[in-house]
Design a protein around this motif. Structure first.
Motif, PDB file in Angstrom:
ATOM      1  N   THR A 157       0.777  -1.173   0.045  1.00 24.92           N
ATOM      2  CA  THR A 157      -0.255  -0.013  -0.065  1.00 24.92           C
ATOM      3  C   THR A 157       0.658   1.345  -0.002  1.00 24.92           C
ATOM      4  N   GLY A 158       2.074   1.307   0.390  1.00 20.98           N
ATOM      5  CA  GLY A 158       2.752   2.580   0.582  1.00 20.98           C
ATOM      6  C   GLY A 158       2.689   3.067   1.890  1.00 20.98           C
ATOM      7  N   TRP A 159       3.790   4.117   1.867  1.00 21.11           N
ATOM      8  CA  TRP A 159       3.924   4.729   3.073  1.00 21.11           C
ATOM      9  C   TRP A 159       3.066   5.655   3.895  1.00 21.11           C
ATOM     10  N   ASP A 160       2.777   5.510   5.165  1.00 21.12           N
ATOM     11  CA  ASP A 160       1.684   6.381   5.596  1.00 21.12           C
ATOM     12  C   ASP A 160       1.977   7.778   5.989  1.00 21.12           C
ATOM     13  N   ASP A 161       1.688   8.424   4.930  1.00 25.14           N
ATOM     14  CA  ASP A 161       1.879   9.839   4.592  1.00 25.14           C
ATOM     15  C   ASP A 161       0.880  10.707   3.686  1.00 25.14           C
ATOM     16  N   PRO A 162       0.181  11.963   4.249  1.00 26.42           N
ATOM     17  CA  PRO A 162      -0.815  12.426   3.572  1.00 26.42           C
ATOM     18  C   PRO A 162      -0.481  12.375   2.026  1.00 26.42           C
ATOM     19  N   ALA A 163       0.530  12.712   1.575  1.00 27.04           N
ATOM     20  CA  ALA A 163       0.924  13.016   0.243  1.00 27.04           C
ATOM     21  C   ALA A 163       0.832  11.731  -0.578  1.00 27.04           C
ATOM     22  N   GLU A 179     -13.749   0.569  -3.371  1.00 28.71           N
ATOM     23  CA  GLU A 179     -13.940  -0.663  -3.937  1.00 28.71           C
ATOM     24  C   GLU A 179     -12.986  -1.924  -3.728  1.00 28.71           C
ATOM     25  N   ILE A 180     -11.752  -1.480  -2.944  1.00 26.74           N
ATOM     26  CA  ILE A 180     -10.713  -2.305  -2.737  1.00 26.74           C
ATOM     27  C   ILE A 180     -11.432  -3.383  -2.080  1.00 26.74           C
ATOM     28  N   HIS A 181     -11.114  -4.616  -2.531  1.00 28.81           N
ATOM     29  CA  HIS A 181     -11.717  -5.966  -1.764  1.00 28.81           C
ATOM     30  C   HIS A 181     -10.565  -6.393  -0.659  1.00 28.81           C
ATOM     31  N   GLY A 182      -9.469  -6.417  -1.119  1.00 26.26           N
ATOM     32  CA  GLY A 182      -8.159  -7.058  -0.190  1.00 26.26           C
ATOM     33  C   GLY A 182      -6.875  -6.128  -0.290  1.00 26.26           C
ATOM     34  N   VAL A 183      -6.344  -6.776   0.769  1.00 23.48           N
ATOM     35  CA  VAL A 183      -4.877  -6.116   0.710  1.00 23.48           C
ATOM     36  C   VAL A 183      -3.784  -7.126   0.931  1.00 23.48           C
ATOM     37  N   VAL A 184      -2.845  -7.514   0.170  1.00 24.74           N
ATOM     38  CA  VAL A 184      -2.013  -8.544   0.314  1.00 24.74           C
ATOM     39  C   VAL A 184      -0.632  -7.965   0.544  1.00 24.74           C
ATOM     40  N   ILE A 185      -0.104  -8.211   1.849  1.00 30.58           N
ATOM     41  CA  ILE A 185       1.336  -7.394   2.122  1.00 30.58           C
ATOM     42  C   ILE A 185       2.416  -8.366   2.028  1.00 30.58           C
ATOM     43  N   THR A 186       3.380  -7.976   1.211  1.00 30.43           N
ATOM     44  CA  THR A 186       4.591  -8.703   1.086  1.00 30.43           C
ATOM     45  C   THR A 186       5.657  -8.716   2.335  1.00 30.43           C
ATOM     46  N   HIS A 187       5.400  -7.645   3.081  1.00 30.45           N
ATOM     47  CA  HIS A 187       6.208  -7.721   4.440  1.00 30.45           C
ATOM     48  C   HIS A 187       5.775  -6.333   5.223  1.00 30.45           C
ATOM     49  N   HIS A 188       6.128  -6.210   6.329  1.00 33.41           N
ATOM     50  CA  HIS A 188       5.592  -5.461   7.438  1.00 33.41           C
ATOM     51  C   HIS A 188       6.110  -4.002   7.195  1.00 33.41           C
ATOM     52  N   HIS A 189       7.280  -3.847   6.445  1.00 32.27           N
ATOM     53  CA  HIS A 189       7.901  -2.332   6.545  1.00 32.27           C
ATOM     54  C   HIS A 189       6.979  -1.424   6.126  1.00 32.27           C
ATOM     55  N   PRO A 190       7.072  -0.139   6.812  1.00 32.39           N
ATOM     56  CA  PRO A 190       6.108   0.964   6.550  1.00 32.39           C
ATOM     57  C   PRO A 190       5.848   1.325   5.186  1.00 32.39           C
ATOM     58  N   ASP A 191       6.945   1.102   4.339  1.00 28.46           N
ATOM     59  CA  ASP A 191       6.647   1.696   2.833  1.00 28.46           C
ATOM     60  C   ASP A 191       6.063   0.655   2.203  1.00 28.46           C
ATOM     61  N   HIS A 192       5.556  -0.382   2.654  1.00 33.78           N
ATOM     62  CA  HIS A 192       4.831  -1.446   2.207  1.00 33.78           C
ATOM     63  C   HIS A 192       3.564  -1.697   2.769  1.00 33.78           C
ATOM     64  N   HIS A 193       3.532  -1.502   4.084  1.00 31.28           N
ATOM     65  CA  HIS A 193       2.286  -1.746   5.028  1.00 31.28           C
ATOM     66  C   HIS A 193       1.810  -0.541   5.595  1.00 31.28           C
TER      67      HIS A 193
END
Length: 359
Positions: free
Chosen positions: A42-48, A66-80
């Motif tokens: 999903t990307g980093w938790d930042d307003p921009a 409309e997003i049905h699900g989110v699959v996370i490859t790993h827990h790092h904040p730029d992904h989760h």
């Protein structure tokens, strides 16, 4: 303008920026399914970053609701990082491997000052100088709103990604491949479908940070701050054979991914690429060369900090920022642990902080 790329076959990527980071962006993938669109990371938790993700999803012809699900490859904040906001906006489920889900739970349950105290003890045990450790001891006093710090309140996943199993995505064949090393619960996702352009190979691979076209992923250590005091890897050789070997895990995972021989790799950073086996071979050779070089450095006893100071990085040690030095020391420790497990290095008995030497 938000960059959206159509990779064909119901797969698109959105370049979501990472603030103040040389990586620049995370490639978030939107995969069409019969139940609705699913995101890979999903990307980093930042307003921009959030605005970019929302705009990109719209550019893919749908909406965040409309997003049905989110699959996370790993827990790092730029992904989760943005997973929680996506779930709030859409009701989507979040899936993650159990090993990384445990880190998420631990992160949420440990107060920031506990992490800072742990990091101070960890660095002190690695031989870091007092001027480097002192800011971590002072940091808790400066915290006012710890819940707003990036990465301290990650979203709890709803579902577990089980290695080897197909994810429940109607109309798609997306199989989880456990690839520990970069994190304990990192997963790649093998899309077992013919490549839309009929490229030779076995489907496509969402590789997260495990396999990148021009970057060697960071391999560090993940310890439990609840152990308090000196981290277990700093007590010398005793018991080292029973604790984690993240670099060994990573190398084993690389070989497993190479055998998949996907037609195309869709990584979380940089760009898509082909010929995964060649890239795997390059990374395996890189780490073997690095381990050999470290044995030369360990011809004299060195602490992990001293070893990190002498290792080759993408810039001189004097130019490496404070936080990046912490990461570098963790990577040095992962390499030491690998050498010890291979019987090519050992801890010096009675050294404090612990030093290591080649055998």
């Amino acid at each position: 303008m938000t960059q959206v790329t159509d990779h064909g076959g119901g797969v698109r990527s959105i370049s979501v920026p990472i603030p103040d980071n040389p990586l620049g962006h995370t490639l978030v993938y939107l995969v069409d399914t019969d139940a609705g669109p699913v995101l890979v990371d999903t990307g980093w938790d930042d307003p921009a970053s959030w605005d970019t993700l929302v705009e990109g999803i719209t550019g893919c012809g749908t909406s965040v609701a409309e997003i049905h699900g989110v699959v996370i490859t790993h827990h790092h904040p730029d992904h989760h990082g943005l997973s929680g906001r996506v779930r709030e906006a859409s009701g989507a489920w979040i899936a993650m491997h159990a090993a990384d889900a445990a880190i998420v739970r631990r992160t949420r349950e440990t107060r920031p000052e506990g992490w800072f105290a742990y990091m101070a003890a960890k660095l002190e045990a690695s031989g870091a100088p007092e001027e480097h450790v002192a800011p971590l001891r002072e940091a808790p006093r400066s915290l006012r709103r710890p819940s707003t710090l990036p990465g301290f309140s990650p979203a709890l996943p709803d579902r577990e990604i089980v290695p080897g199993e197909l994810l429940p995505l109607p109309g798609r064949r997306l199989r989880a491949v456990w690839t520990p090393g970069h994190t304990p619960g990192h997963v790649c996702l093998h899309l077992e479908e013919a490549h839309p352009d009929r490229l030779p190979g076995n489907g496509r691979l969402f590789s997260g940070d495990h396999l990148l076209p021009r970057i060697t992923p960071h391999i560090g250590l993940y310890e439990d701050p609840d152990t308090h005091g000196r981290p277990p890897y700093a007590t010398g050789i005793e018991g080292l054979g029973e604790i984690a070997d993240p670099l060994g895990d990573y190398l084993d995972s690389l070989e497993r991914v190479g055998r998949l021989a996907p037609a195309e790799v869709l990584p979380a950073h940089q760009h898509v690429f082909t010929d995964a086996p060649s890239r795997v071979a390059e990374l395996l050779a890189h780490h073997e060369e690095r381990l050999t070089g470290l044995l030369t450095l360990l011809s004299v006893p060195l602490t992990p900090w001293q070893l990190a100071e002498r290792m080759e990085w993408n810039r001189p040690w004097a130019d490496i920022p404070y936080g990046s030095r912490n990461i570098a020391v963790s990577e040095a420790e992962a390499h030491i642990r690998r050498l010890v497990k291979l019987g090519r290095a050992e801890a010096v008995t009675g050294s404090d902080p612990v030093t290591y030497t080649a055998v």
